[in-house]
Design a protein around this motif. Structure first.
Motif: not given
Length: 268
Positions: A50, A53-54, A57, A72-73, A76, A79, A134-135, A184
């Motif tokens: 996580i 991912v953040r 982003r 980024w995608r 994700k 996950l 998650p983002s 997710f």
């Protein structure tokens, strides 16, 4: 085994189809109690995933290149997740989880104040659980709804959409309309859980959304009366013979694709 969340069995033992990552073809089974515990603890490497991912982003928001977007995608997509309403998508057999769970996934994305929206949603009597997405820029929640097919999942979504808009002035991601929506799993140590959440009154909140349902059906008819779900190849074939100058119809095509939950919808 004692439930560390102290949830009643009728909540903690709700069975959910699960995948290790979005494109996985091997479905396993977990429980809602296990998922909520994972949300809070971030165990099994989830908290690190996580965080990655953040960070990705944030990098994309600072420098919106294709490379940053796909990084980024891509992170994700790795996950773990579950099908919160109980139905895996059409690629996966559903032998062990044949029943609707009575839970609707609620995604409120791209919020200026996700913590504030989380606090408001979490206090609602219909919300079973609520956490930061998650983002990190939205809210993910589960709403209690009547079980499908006694009350159709589609009708429940339309009622929830109107309820959330009227109560919180917020928009639910339209892909939550699909009963096989993949969730997710987020990591939020302060995930709020309300085991006493009440079912949404679909009859009360759903009537004025019939026009929306008809609009979506009209959009699918634009593809030659092919009922959803259809394959990406079917849609690409249909698009090749459609009039490219009719802007109004193409808006409908885009709406239909967004709601289709097809893995290749964005690329199409």
């Amino acid at each position: 085994i004692k439930d560390p969340l102290n949830l009643p069995p009728e909540i903690s033992e709700i069975r959910l189809p699960a995948l290790r990552y979005a494109s996985d073809k091997v479905v396993t089974t977990t429980t809602l109690g296990e998922v909520l515990q994972l949300c809070r603890t971030g165990s099994n490497g989830l908290s690190k995933k996580i965080a990655d991912v953040r960070q990705a982003r944030e990098s994309f928001e600072k420098n919106q290149t294709e490379q940053n977007k796909y990084r980024w995608r891509g992170l994700k997509e790795k996950l773990p997740g579950v099908f919160l309403s109980g139905y895996p998508d059409n690629r996966i057999a559903n032998k062990e989880n044949p029943d609707h769970t009575g839970i609707l996934q609620i995604d409120v994305d791209h919020e200026a104040d996700p913590q504030g929206m989380k606090k408001r949603l979490a206090a609602d009597k219909h919300i079973l659980f609520c956490s930061i997405s998650p983002s990190g820029d939205g809210v993910k929640a589960g709403m209690r709804i009547p079980k499908h097919p006694g009350t159709s999942h589609d009708d429940s979504f339309l009622a929830a959409q109107r309820y959330v808009k009227g109560t919180f002035d917020a928009e639910i991601d339209s892909t939550c309309r699909n009963k096989n929506k993949f969730m997710f799993i987020p990591h939020d140590p302060e995930t709020v859980i309300n085991p006493d959440a009440e079912e949404l009154d679909v009859a009360k909140w759903g009537d004025s959304n019939k026009a929306d349902a008809e609009t979506d059906q009209d959009a699918w008819k634009a593809f030659g009366d092919m009922p959803p779900p259809v394959s990406a190849e079917d849609i690409l074939s249909a698009l090749k013979v459609l009039d490219p100058s009719d802007r109004e119809k193409w808006i409908k095509y885009g709406m239909a694709l967004k709601n289709s939950n097809l893995p290749d919808a964005f690329e199409i």
